[in-house]
Structure formats: structure tokens, C-alpha cells
Design an enzyme around this catalytic site. Structure first.
Site, PDB file in Angstrom:
ATOM      1  N   SER A 157      35.678  64.831  24.040  1.00  0.00           N
ATOM      2  CA  SER A 157      35.808  65.211  22.632  1.00  0.00           C
ATOM      3  C   SER A 157      36.983  66.181  22.520  1.00  0.00           C
ATOM      4  O   SER A 157      37.355  66.816  23.516  1.00  0.00           O
ATOM      5  CB  SER A 157      34.528  65.926  22.185  1.00  0.00           C
ATOM      6  N   TYR A 170      27.526  71.977  23.092  1.00  0.00           N
ATOM      7  CA  TYR A 170      28.319  70.743  23.026  1.00  0.00           C
ATOM      8  C   TYR A 170      29.719  70.981  23.599  1.00  0.00           C
ATOM      9  O   TYR A 170      30.203  70.212  24.442  1.00  0.00           O
ATOM     10  CB  TYR A 170      28.404  70.288  21.565  1.00  0.00           C
TER      11      TYR A 170
HETATM   12  P1  NAD Z   1      26.138  58.038  18.219  1.00  0.00           P
HETATM   13  O1  NAD Z   1      25.032  58.949  17.889  1.00  0.00           O
HETATM   14  O2  NAD Z   1      26.296  56.787  17.435  1.00  0.00           O
HETATM   15  O3  NAD Z   1      26.104  57.619  19.747  1.00  0.00           O
HETATM   16  C1  NAD Z   1      25.389  58.295  20.736  1.00  0.00           C
HETATM   17  C2  NAD Z   1      24.678  57.236  21.555  1.00  0.00           C
HETATM   18  O4  NAD Z   1      24.036  57.860  22.650  1.00  0.00           O
HETATM   19  C3  NAD Z   1      23.591  56.538  20.727  1.00  0.00           C
HETATM   20  O5  NAD Z   1      23.694  55.135  20.935  1.00  0.00           O
HETATM   21  C4  NAD Z   1      22.300  57.084  21.322  1.00  0.00           C
HETATM   22  O6  NAD Z   1      21.219  56.183  21.247  1.00  0.00           O
HETATM   23  C5  NAD Z   1      22.738  57.304  22.758  1.00  0.00           C
HETATM   24  N1  NAD Z   1      21.843  58.227  23.457  1.00  0.00           N
HETATM   25  C6  NAD Z   1      21.278  59.373  23.003  1.00  0.00           C
HETATM   26  N2  NAD Z   1      20.504  59.914  23.937  1.00  0.00           N
HETATM   27  C7  NAD Z   1      20.574  59.088  25.026  1.00  0.00           C
HETATM   28  C8  NAD Z   1      19.995  59.109  26.316  1.00  0.00           C
HETATM   29  N3  NAD Z   1      19.177  60.093  26.701  1.00  0.00           N
HETATM   30  N4  NAD Z   1      20.285  58.083  27.167  1.00  0.00           N
HETATM   31  C9  NAD Z   1      21.112  57.068  26.797  1.00  0.00           C
HETATM   32  N5  NAD Z   1      21.689  57.014  25.588  1.00  0.00           N
HETATM   33  C10 NAD Z   1      21.418  58.013  24.719  1.00  0.00           C
HETATM   34  O7  NAD Z   1      27.465  58.939  18.149  1.00  0.00           O
HETATM   35  P2  NAD Z   1      28.929  58.650  18.685  1.00  0.00           P
HETATM   36  O8  NAD Z   1      29.817  59.438  17.812  1.00  0.00           O
HETATM   37  O9  NAD Z   1      29.165  57.210  18.849  1.00  0.00           O
HETATM   38  O10 NAD Z   1      28.905  59.370  20.107  1.00  0.00           O
HETATM   39  C11 NAD Z   1      29.338  58.747  21.312  1.00  0.00           C
HETATM   40  C12 NAD Z   1      30.102  59.741  22.160  1.00  0.00           C
HETATM   41  O11 NAD Z   1      31.312  60.101  21.490  1.00  0.00           O
HETATM   42  C13 NAD Z   1      29.357  61.050  22.427  1.00  0.00           C
HETATM   43  O12 NAD Z   1      29.550  61.447  23.769  1.00  0.00           O
HETATM   44  C14 NAD Z   1      30.034  62.025  21.499  1.00  0.00           C
HETATM   45  O13 NAD Z   1      29.970  63.348  21.960  1.00  0.00           O
HETATM   46  C15 NAD Z   1      31.457  61.502  21.515  1.00  0.00           C
HETATM   47  N6  NAD Z   1      32.280  61.960  20.394  1.00  0.00           N
HETATM   48  C16 NAD Z   1      32.049  61.558  19.123  1.00  0.00           C
HETATM   49  C17 NAD Z   1      32.856  62.019  18.101  1.00  0.00           C
HETATM   50  C18 NAD Z   1      32.690  61.607  16.662  1.00  0.00           C
HETATM   51  O14 NAD Z   1      33.381  62.153  15.786  1.00  0.00           O
HETATM   52  N7  NAD Z   1      31.840  60.660  16.347  1.00  0.00           N
HETATM   53  C19 NAD Z   1      33.895  62.913  18.370  1.00  0.00           C
HETATM   54  C20 NAD Z   1      34.096  63.315  19.691  1.00  0.00           C
HETATM   55  C21 NAD Z   1      33.287  62.831  20.699  1.00  0.00           C
END
Ligand code: NAD
Length: 272
Positions: A157, A170
Site C-alpha cells: 500500500s 495497517y
Molecule cells: P477487499 O476487502 O475487497 O479484499 C480483501 C480480501 O481479503 C477479501 O477478499 C477478503 O475476503 C480477504 N480476506 C480477509 N480476511 C482473510 C483471511 N483471514 N484469509 C484470506 N482472505 C481474507 O479489499 P481490497 O482493497 O481488494 O484489498 C486487497 C489488498 O489491497 C489488501 O492487502 C489491501 O491492504 C490492499 N490495498 C488496497 C487499497 C485500496 O484502496 N483498496 C489500497 C492499498 C492497498
């Protein structure tokens, strides 16, 4: 929109948390590039199966398997890899992507909130990286398939470098991922393992829906995005599939920021 060129044909990608959001977009992008995909989900089997169906619809897209696992648990990560390897023979690409937020000001943050985030976002990525490296080393090179022994793409991130008050668990987990990724590169690059991170900025997914789903939230978000647009999961999918391919072969041990310029600190645009 990126046009697939089948650059991952014959390879297998394992992506954690790929039933939704960024993980889903990475699974779709890699599937369309011809990779077999191990789709991991934690809570919604139905969503994971939808991702599998979408990849299957693609002519000459890869095959899929849907596997439930809590990736913060060692046993479940081992089983996840075992299922993927049994089905497809090996894993070539590992994308530890699953992540969560548990926000609180530090003086109000419970140990449980701290531990949950570190367990999934950091320990979960360690567990996946370790299993992937074990498999890469055991399997050996497949020169007809890829120049690398194996590829790891950690989902980090912008908060691996931008501090985030109210989200210290985080930010600490993402800062940790940077050093995990670089240490893996340092230790295994000579074996031709490539380990890099993608650091998304603000991407429209469930994790931040409470912010981008309102007019005011979108306005606030855009204040920190020089490009003046909130990103889409596909913006990450296309970078991930390229980073997994031989086209990026000499990239190792680095973070690619996909953030519309967020890490250029737009607050300083007019003299700070
Ligand atoms: P999201 O909530 O759609 O995805 C998170 C996924 O992780 C979900 O599918 C959830 O079911 C899964 N998950 C949660 N707990 C779990 C566990 N114990 N075991 C296995 N899977 C589990 O959100 P996202 O934005 O797609 O996040 C994905 C990654 O991207 C994360 O690591 C997040 O930190 C990172 N990220 C997202 C953003 C953003 O703006 N959306 C920005 C920077 C980083």
C-alpha cells in the site's frame, strides 16, 4: 483496457483474497493472460466461484480452482498450496493480497485490533511467501515457461511509506511487507526468484467503500490524488500480470506504486 497477449500461459498463479476487489482483478487479469489460477477466499464461496466462471468464459484462458483458507493460519496456508499444487503440478506466481483494516486512534487501539491486522496483512504474507519459495526451490527451473524460478508479488500500500494516523496497525503491516519483500529478493534473487510489491493508492473496493461511496468522501480522497481520479481494481490487475511476466524479468526487490501520484505528496503543491 489492457489486451491480453497470453504472456502467462502454462503458469499457475495463487492469489489470496481473490474473491473480491484487487485480488479478484489480479486473478482475472492473470487468468486472461493464460495462467491457471488458484482462487483463495475467506468468506464468500459464491463470489470466488463467480471469479472462476469469468476466467473460464475467456477463450484460451487458464483453468481455476477455488480454495477456502484463512491465510493468517499456518495450517490453512499449507493446505491452500497443497491443493493448488495437486491440481496444477506447481505454483509459478504467488500474490499474497488478502488484507484488512481495523482502525482506531493508537491510544484507543486494542491489542486484538493490532494483532488481527498484523496476523493477516503481515504474517499471512510471510506464510504465503515461505510456501511459495519452498515450492519454487523444490520444483526447479522450467525454462520453457519462465525465465524466473518463481515470482512473488506482495500487495502492499502507499502506507508502506506514508504514515497513517488512526491506522498504525495497517501502516506498520505494510511497512513490514516492504522489508519482507526486499529481504526475500536479497536472499533468493541468485536462485532466480523475483519478489516485488505493488503499492496501490486509493482503489475502489470494499475496504474503503464507506469513503468513496459518498460525494464528500470522493472529494476528500481526490485531495490527495494528483491524477484527480480514484483508481479501479483493474489498474492493479494489469500491472500485476505484467510484473509476473518475463517482460519485467530484471525487476526485483522493488515496490511499484500504482497511486495516481499520491506518494508525490500533493499537500506540498503550492509551497506546502
Ligand atoms: P477487499 O476487502 O475487497 O479484499 C480483501 C480480501 O481479503 C477479501 O477478499 C477478503 O475476503 C480477504 N480476506 C480477509 N480476511 C482473510 C483471511 N483471514 N484469509 C484470506 N482472505 C481474507 O479489499 P481490497 O482493497 O481488494 O484489498 C486487497 C489488498 O489491497 C489488501 O492487502 C489491501 O491492504 C490492499 N490495498 C488496497 C487499497 C485500496 O484502496 N483498496 C489500497 C492499498 C492497498
Amino acid at each position: 483496457m489492457h489486451t491480453p497477449n497470453k504472456r502467462l500461459e502454462g503458469q499457475t498463479a495463487l492469489i489470496t483474497g481473490s474473491s473480491s476487489g484487487i485480488g479478484k482483478a489480479v486473478a482475472l487479469a492473470m487468468g486472461k493472460e493464460g495462467a491457471n489460477v488458484v482462487i483463495n477466499y475467506h468468506s464468500s464461496k459464491e463470489e470466488a466461484e463467480d471469479v472462476a466462471n469469468e476466467i473460464s468464459k475467456e477463450k484460451a484462458g487458464g483453468e481455476t480452482i477455488v480454495v477456502k483458507a484463512d491465510v493468517s493460519k499456518e495450517k490453512e496456508v499449507k493446505q491452500l498450496f497443497k491443493n493448488g499444487i495437486e491440481k496444477f503440478g506447481t505454483i509459478d506466481i504467488c500474490v499474497p493480497n488478502a488484507g484488512m483494516q481495523q482502525d482506531a486512534e493508537l491510544h484507543k487501539m486494542t491489542l486484538d485490533q493490532w494483532n488481527q491486522v498484523i496476523a493477516l496483512n503481515l504474517t499471512g504474507q510471510f506464510l504465503c511467501c515461505r510456501e511459495a519459495i519452498i515450492e519454487f526451490l523444490e520444483r526447479g527451473m522450467r525454462p520453457k515457461v519462465s525465465k524466473s524460478l518463481g515470482k512473488i508479488i506482495n500487495m502492499s500500500s502507499v502506507h508502506e511509506i506514508i504514515p497513517w494516523a488512526g491506522h498504525a496497525n495497517y501502516a506498520a503491516s505494510k511497512g513490514g511487507i516492504e522489508m519482507l519483500m526486499k529481504s526475500i529478493c536479497q536472499g533468493y534473487a541468485s536462485k532466480k526468484i523475483r519478489c516485488n510489491s505493488i503499492a496501490p493508492g486509493a482503489i475502489k473496493t470494499e475496504i474503503n467503500k464507506d469513503v468513496w461511496s459518498t460525494e464528500e468522501g470522493r472529494k476528500q480522497m481526490k485531495k490527495v490524488i494528483p491524477y484527480d481520479e480514484i483508481g479501479e481494481p483493474e489498474d492493479i490487475g494489469s500491472v500485476a500480470s505484467w510484473l509476473a511476466s518475463d517482460e519485467s524479468e530484471y525487476i526485483n526487490g522493488t515496490t511499484i506504486f500504482v497511486d495516481g501520484g499520491m506518494t508525490c505528496y500533493p499537500g506540498f503543491t503550492n509551497n506546502g
